[in-house]
Design a protein around this motif. Sequence first.
Motif, mmCIF file in Angstrom:
data_model
loop_
_atom_site.group_PDB
_atom_site.id
_atom_site.type_symbol
_atom_site.label_atom_id
_atom_site.label_comp_id
_atom_site.label_asym_id
_atom_site.label_seq_id
_atom_site.Cartn_x
_atom_site.Cartn_y
_atom_site.Cartn_z
ATOM 1 N N VAL A 238 0.835 -1.206 0.000
ATOM 2 C CA VAL A 238 0.000 0.000 0.000
ATOM 3 C C VAL A 238 0.866 1.250 0.000
ATOM 4 O O VAL A 238 0.590 2.215 -0.736
ATOM 5 N N MET A 239 1.937 1.260 0.820
ATOM 6 C CA MET A 239 2.822 2.425 0.873
ATOM 7 C C MET A 239 3.467 2.674 -0.494
ATOM 8 O O MET A 239 3.610 3.815 -0.928
ATOM 9 N N LYS A 240 3.810 1.577 -1.179
ATOM 10 C CA LYS A 240 4.389 1.728 -2.513
ATOM 11 C C LYS A 240 3.364 2.312 -3.483
ATOM 12 O O LYS A 240 3.681 3.203 -4.286
ATOM 13 N N GLN B 42 3.236 8.308 0.487
ATOM 14 C CA GLN B 42 2.475 9.435 1.020
ATOM 15 C C GLN B 42 1.255 8.965 1.809
ATOM 16 O O GLN B 42 0.130 9.397 1.567
ATOM 17 N N ALA B 43 1.515 8.068 2.729
ATOM 18 C CA ALA B 43 0.469 7.592 3.640
ATOM 19 C C ALA B 43 1.139 7.279 4.964
ATOM 20 O O ALA B 43 2.329 6.981 5.020
ATOM 21 N N ASP B 44 0.366 7.322 5.998
ATOM 22 C CA ASP B 44 0.894 7.007 7.317
ATOM 23 C C ASP B 44 0.860 5.495 7.512
ATOM 24 O O ASP B 44 -0.222 4.890 7.405
ATOM 25 N N PRO B 45 1.987 4.841 7.771
ATOM 26 C CA PRO B 45 2.006 3.376 7.897
ATOM 27 C C PRO B 45 1.064 2.858 8.977
ATOM 28 O O PRO B 45 0.440 1.801 8.807
ATOM 29 N N GLY B 46 0.948 3.576 10.091
ATOM 30 C CA GLY B 46 0.043 3.138 11.148
ATOM 31 C C GLY B 46 -1.402 3.142 10.696
ATOM 32 O O GLY B 46 -2.171 2.212 10.986
ATOM 33 N N THR B 47 -1.771 4.187 9.962
ATOM 34 C CA THR B 47 -3.137 4.267 9.444
ATOM 35 C C THR B 47 -3.392 3.165 8.430
ATOM 36 O O THR B 47 -4.471 2.547 8.413
#
Length: 505
Positions: A482-484, A489-494
């Motif tokens: 998902v981060m890729k 541009q996303a918060d890993p915890g979220t």
Amino acid sequence: MTPTATTTATIPTFDDAVARYEPVIGLETHVELGTTSKMFCGCSTAFGAEPNTQVCPTCLGLPGSLPVVNEAAVRFAVMIGLALNCSISPWCRFARKNYFYPDMPKNFQISQYDEPLCENGWLDVEADGKIHRVGITRVHMEEDTGKSLHVGGATGRIHGATHSLVDYNRAGIPLVEIVTEPDIRSPEVARAYVDELRELCRALTVSDVRMEQGSLRCDANVSLRPRTAPGEPAAPYGTRSETKNLNSLRSVERAVRHEIVRQATRLDAGLKVVQETRHFDEASGTTSAGRSKEEATDYRYFPEPDLTPLALTHEYVDAVRATIPELPAQRRARLAADHGFTPADIVNMRNAGVLDLVEETVAAGATAEAARKWWLNELARRAADAGVPPIGLAIGPFDVARITEMIADGELTDALARTVITGVLAGEGTPDEVVAGRGLKIVSDDGALAEAVDKVIAAQPAIADKVRGGKLNAVGPLVGAVMKAMKGQADPGTVRKLLLERLGQ
């Protein structure tokens, strides 16, 4: 010829040597003062000039030239003396120290002998988890010698050289010599003392104390005496050697360790320790004999006839005292109290050259932990890669504080923050300008993030099934995917939370 231990003598380990003999160590440290002109003339002290281009009749010792004392050098020496808790002499004078080396253009050195500027001080140093107080016998002023370059040999020393060159640019540069009492009992404390003294001089801004350039040099006097049982009087001091011109903290510790083992080997073999100067070889970690050690009478000291005595008033000394900044020990105590830094944190930041930058970043609004983390790790690494000190990077405390603020506000991840740092270092503007220009803020559109999560789950059903079955650690690859997809541009915890919700966990 200096007698040597027999080849059949058993060489003790260091631990065995110090178990049977007590090391007695005193250090003589020369600090080149950071004045713009020399001690007794107006020649430049800038490092690295072409040989013999920063000389004049006075520092070359030509007939008819007369010395004049450099007031800035006196002021710096008084600052060092006060910082070392010394008494400042209201009256002192210079003396001629006579010896004949090619790098001494006058064939004598203007120094101080029995009437030094500063006496009877001390410096506390920390080693082995304890505070050790090292007495300061004296701090006196003198001039440096020239520099000999021995050419043609394998070692850079005169032995084996085909010829020698002399550069007199260094001759006459102001020095202070700081002499300790024989209070040091281990190589670790010797190293800690030189380290603390270097930091003290750096805090006073009286010298750049760059050991690799020779602006701080240490001579280590080492002797051994038999250990005695508790309650018994200590044995007399043994005969000492003096290892000259140690130019790194590591060399100080290694040279002292070697001398302890070398002298113990001689004593175990029934041989005497010879009073002599010795040279330390970095490659082998051993010392070799130099010359027999002179006594004060060999130098034929007498008062310098071309200089009047120095008579420092109480008002002058008090004015100098008022200029002394926060000293290293005081600063460590304040940083621990104000920011919770441990002694190890402070040592690491100081060694990395970021301590001032961390403080300035905290003052700009960052938390102490965030400032320490970014300067000590990411930015210190960037500086090392660029071959510059951290303060030379094109990013400052206010930039770093702003980046940590955006991380705390959830606008950046650590990975995005590193990209922002890259942009700032590349000259793309402030952190906010780099974020806007590169479109780096974390995506706050829940719909876009949810869409990326659903696509990843659909693309990796086997992993999704493991998570549904309760293997929560298996969610890691899905988070990465998902981060890729979100280009970081996303918060890993979220992302992790949303994945687990979608997979019924």
